[in-house]
Design an enzyme around this catalytic site. Structure first.
Site, PDB file in Angstrom:
ATOM      1  N   ASP A  84       2.592 -17.974   6.179  1.00 16.06           N
ATOM      2  CA  ASP A  84       2.714 -16.836   7.086  1.00 16.06           C
ATOM      3  C   ASP A  84       2.530 -15.567   6.279  1.00 16.06           C
ATOM      4  O   ASP A  84       3.110 -15.447   5.190  1.00 16.06           O
ATOM      5  CB  ASP A  84       4.124 -16.836   7.712  1.00 16.06           C
ATOM      6  N   GLY A 142       5.218  -5.132  17.092  1.00 17.30           N
ATOM      7  CA  GLY A 142       5.748  -4.239  16.061  1.00 17.30           C
ATOM      8  C   GLY A 142       4.756  -3.170  15.663  1.00 17.30           C
ATOM      9  O   GLY A 142       5.122  -2.011  15.445  1.00 17.30           O
ATOM     10  N   ASP A 170     -17.189   8.302 -21.921  1.00 17.63           N
ATOM     11  CA  ASP A 170     -16.715   7.534 -20.767  1.00 17.63           C
ATOM     12  C   ASP A 170     -15.421   6.772 -20.989  1.00 17.63           C
ATOM     13  O   ASP A 170     -14.756   6.403 -20.042  1.00 17.63           O
ATOM     14  CB  ASP A 170     -17.783   6.523 -20.345  1.00 17.63           C
ATOM     15  N   HIS A 189      -3.115  -8.422   7.766  1.00 16.48           N
ATOM     16  CA  HIS A 189      -1.803  -8.890   8.222  1.00 16.48           C
ATOM     17  C   HIS A 189      -1.540 -10.358   7.901  1.00 16.48           C
ATOM     18  O   HIS A 189      -0.418 -10.829   8.060  1.00 16.48           O
ATOM     19  CB  HIS A 189      -1.667  -8.655   9.733  1.00 16.48           C
ATOM     20  N   TYR A 249     -22.127   6.970 -26.916  1.00 15.92           N
ATOM     21  CA  TYR A 249     -23.329   6.171 -26.667  1.00 15.92           C
ATOM     22  C   TYR A 249     -23.159   5.217 -25.476  1.00 15.92           C
ATOM     23  O   TYR A 249     -23.643   5.476 -24.379  1.00 15.92           O
ATOM     24  CB  TYR A 249     -23.724   5.415 -27.946  1.00 15.92           C
ATOM     25  N   TYR A 293     -14.205 -13.741  18.097  1.00 16.17           N
ATOM     26  CA  TYR A 293     -12.740 -13.767  18.016  1.00 16.17           C
ATOM     27  C   TYR A 293     -12.208 -15.199  17.900  1.00 16.17           C
ATOM     28  O   TYR A 293     -11.621 -15.581  16.891  1.00 16.17           O
ATOM     29  CB  TYR A 293     -12.146 -13.035  19.223  1.00 16.17           C
ATOM     30  N   ARG A 341      -4.002 -19.484  21.974  1.00 18.77           N
ATOM     31  CA  ARG A 341      -5.307 -20.075  21.659  1.00 18.77           C
ATOM     32  C   ARG A 341      -5.464 -21.499  22.222  1.00 18.77           C
ATOM     33  O   ARG A 341      -6.013 -22.382  21.564  1.00 18.77           O
ATOM     34  CB  ARG A 341      -5.520 -20.127  20.136  1.00 18.77           C
TER      35      ARG A 341
END
Ligand code: GDG
Length: 727
Positions: free
Chosen positions: A372, A31, A679, A165, A499, A87, A311
């Site tokens: 997921d 995708g 600030d 992802h 200040y 990896y 894997r």
């Protein structure tokens, strides 16, 4: 011309060699490759990543580089050892399990980490060879978390986006990583950090605040004087592509082929990469439970289970494969017959037309990962259902469940719930199926992959524009030169100085933010200039200002404008005020002190402040929200305002503001040079009250009405020093 450079671990093509040694370039069908295809192939844009093969032969590397260059790609060559350690090792055996809440599987190996650092640096070096000022760089995923920061240190004037992802885990899980801080610092080098869901974003912000001590306002983090925006961008699929393939004759004829032996069957489909995060064994056990509880369905429903090898040289994945094989065998043995196999199990990948055929023929898609990031399979299933008949069972642990709430959303750990959801799906009336499917299709059609890319790119451009706008407002040498001239030659000048956060940096304990020698010297220097009036205008009480700075020949405004003191005069109230309201509000704040360890109430003459700088991160912010909502109505009735400062909530009369104090002082000012520096939010009133030709300067990066900016108190002091020296 500014370019777009995409960076990911893998390039969108796989380079390999055939038997005779010729190079093969196989494009990825993923995708991401589709979604970003329209971008990287354009003009001079580029995609940088590993080409998927090992070669240390310089000539071969050069040949690959020049072929890929024609297609707007640049390879980063990695060695076999790097792929093993960086990896398969750190990315997939350390980060992947941790980020998917399987931290018991995570390996913490120094050799993995070292290699992760080296490879991220390698990507950085490769990028530096091509990057030019003005480029936009979009870095993808958990393999490259250090890259944003590495790049930021090397190149200026580039816009860096990062997208994760996979899920970002809760702080409690993330903190287990020995390299947690380095990883966060790495990602914080980006200008925009994207996640799939709000929960991922929330977890990241919480980890960043606890580990790197950077807080955020609505997802905007200010760190090292840069703004980092964190947001959620749920990824999706190329809807038209999947709907188109599902409508093709090829997919239809493959469906007929696959359905041949299943004509009397309902088909339930699951497609995943082999991974423990996908919950494959649990799904099989659930199917077993289903057949046990609903024996009428024995022989009538087939689970088609596609498991894509992945894997498989990692130990954990080998074990998982064995477990799945065993379970499939057991269930098929337990219920199967010569006419019926309960589970058709494919441990392989298929061409996309076959997947499409499976999506078409599946009455139910069973998508039940334990965790997921998003999960695209469920979206592809929905897009492929042209007749809108079919039911999606979807794990609430998948990011996609946030968008596809019309699915049967289940907790994959609750096996009985999923078992009964299967029954509900198989028996759902067609009308109801179509109703749900239509809504889900509308969602995915609108929020498709192209929309995702556009949303991320637009946001990154927006962040970049803001950065540019901010930079153009930065006080630089040219401004200073002009100011010094005008200051020196002015008939009279006035300088308003907030200040805390302006003249001195914040410290954990407000009482520690005392002026140092350098500040005393500066104020003394300014006070010596005859034509200059200096006003320190602060939210602090008058006693503190008196004690710390009272000996200087300057003016003061304390408590945001309640009190003022001009040279050689006593403190006086700027406007008649009544502090009776404090006795009603103080007990409310004390109640919050009781409930919130390390918070304190500060009582000033006409205001009350609830401080939470030292409170446990998160708890303080949450209590602050509670206080604001608690006091909302009370405050209106008593004509009070509730102001949010830096780790403080301040309550005071509506009649008081720095703006009103400035207006009063400016009424009597006859000079021609004015500056106001501050600030925080309360200084905005001051900026607005200054005359049009005044120089208003915001310290820090928060949005402001001021027309100039300085980064920090150090730069403020430098400016004051320059003004003194130039006079
Ligand atoms: C990450 C996150 C997040 C599967 N089998 C075959 C095949 N596929 C395709 C599917 C789908 C893709 O693979 C898998 O999608 P996932 O969503 O599971 O994505 P991952 O690549 O695992 O990883 C995930 C995603 O990134 C995007 O951000 O959703 O949560 O883990 O497109 O169709 N494709 C082909 N044959 C197969 O056999 N051709």
């Amino acid at each position: 011309m500014s370019r777009m450079i995409i960076v990911s671990n893998r390039l969108p093509v796989k380079v390999s060699k055939d038997e005779v040694g010729s190079m093969l370039f196989t494009p990825s069908e993923g995708g991401l490759a589709t979604g970003l295809g329209s971008i990287y192939k354009n003009a001079d844009n580029l995609w940088l990543g590993w080409p998927g093969l090992f070669t240390e032969d310089a000539a071969e590397q050069e040949a690959i580089t020049s072929s890929l260059f024609q297609e707007n790609m640049k390879p980063v060559f990695l060695t076999e050892e790097e792929i093993t350690l960086y990896y398969e090792g750190f990315s997939n055996e350390t980060l992947w399990p941790t980020f998917h809440y399987f931290n018991q599987y995570a390996l913490y190996k120094k050799s993995y980490w070292k290699s992760y650092e080296i490879v991220n640096q390698k990507f950085c070096d490769a990028l530096i060879e091509v990057v030019q000022p003005g480029d936009t760089i979009w870095i993808h995923d958990y393999q490259l978390m250090l890259l944003p920061q590495l790049l930021r240190k090397k190149v200026e004037n580039v816009s860096i986006g990062f997208f994760l992802h996979i899920p970002f885990p809760s702080y409690e899980v993330f903190r287990l990583l020995p390299w947690r801080k380095q990883l966060l610092d790495g990602v914080l080098g980006a200008d925009l950090i994207g996640f799939h869901t709000y929960d991922d974003m929330r977890h990241f912000l919480s980890a960043a605040s606890r580990i790197c001590f950077v807080s955020n306002v609505h997802g905007e983090i200010n760190t090292h004087n840069r703004t980092v925006v964190v947001d959620s961008f749920p990824i999706s699929i190329d809807y038209e592509k999947y709907a188109g393939i599902a409508a093709s004759n090829e997919a239809k004829s493959r469906e007929i082929k696959h359905k041949q032996n299943l004509t009397d069957q309902k088909v339930m489909l699951s497609i995943d990469r082999l991974d423990y995060s996908k919950g494959i064994p649990a799904r099989l056990q659930i199917f077993d439970l289903f057949l046990e509880k609903y024996p009428d369905w024995v022989g009538k429903v087939t689970l088609m289970m596609v498991v894509v090898p992945s894997r498989d040289n990692v130990e954990k994945y080998k074990d998982l494969k064995e477990e799945v094989d065993l379970l499939v065998g057991r269930i098929n043995g337990k219920y199967g017959s010569t006419q019926w196999t309960p589970i058709q199990y494919f441990y392989r990948s298929f061409p996309i037309e076959d997947l499409s055929a499976y999506y078409r023929m599946a009455d139910v898609a069973l998508v039940t990962p334990m965790r997921d990031g998003m999960n695209l399979v469920c979206k592809e299933y929905v897009a492929s259902k042209l007749d809108q008949k079919g039911v999606l069972i979807l794990s609430e642990m998948a990011g996609a469940s946030k968008e596809l709430s019309e699915a049967l959303v289940v907790n994959p750990n609750d096996k009985h719930q999923v078992r009964d959801a299967i029954y509900e799906a198989l028996t759902m009336a067609e009308e109801e199926q179509m109703e749900h499917m239509a809504i889900m299709q509308d969602t995915i059609k609108k929020y498709d992959i192209h929309h995702w890319v556009k949303m991320f790119m637009d946001r990154l451009a927006e962040v970049q524009n803001k950065k540019v706008e901010m930079e153009t407002k930065m006080v630089d040498k040219l401004h200073k030169k002009e100011w010094i001239d005008r200051f020196k030659n002015s008939s009279g000048a006035i300088i308003f100085l907030d200040y805390d956060g302006t003249l001195v940096p914040f410290s954990k304990n407000p009482q520690d933010a005392k002026p140092d020698d350098e500040l005393h010297t500066l104020l003394k220097g300014l006070a010596l200039l005859e034509h200059v009036k200096v006003v320190v205008i602060s939210g602090r009480d008058r006693h503190t200002l008196e004690k710390w700075l009272g000996h200087h020949a300057i003016d003061f405004v304390a408590e945001h404008g309640v009190w003022s003191k001009f040279q050689n005069e006593e403190w006086k109230m700027s406007t008649p005020l009544n502090g009776d309201w404090k006795e009603h509000i103080a007990p409310v704040l004390e109640e919050y002190v009781d409930r919130t360890p390390k918070s304190t109430v500060e009582e000033k003459d006409f205001s009350l402040a609830w401080h939470y700088r030292k409170v446990d991160t998160g708890l303080g912010e949450s209590r602050a929200r509670e206080i604001i909502s608690h006091l909302k109505f009370l405050a209106v009735n008593m004509n009070l305002q509730v102001l949010e400062g830096n780790k403080v909530i301040e309550i005071k009369s509506r009649e008081v503001s720095k703006g009103k104090a400035v207006s009063r002082i400016m009424k009597d000012f006859w000079g021609d040079f004015s500056i106001a520096i501050g600030d925080d939010e309360t200084d905005e009133d001051m900026f607005r009250a200054m005359p049009e030709n005044a120089y208003t300067i915001k310290v820090g990066e928060l949005s402001s009405d001021a027309n100039y900016r300085l980064k920090n108190p150090k730069q403020v002091r430098q400016l004051l020093q320059d003004l003194i020296q130039g006079s």
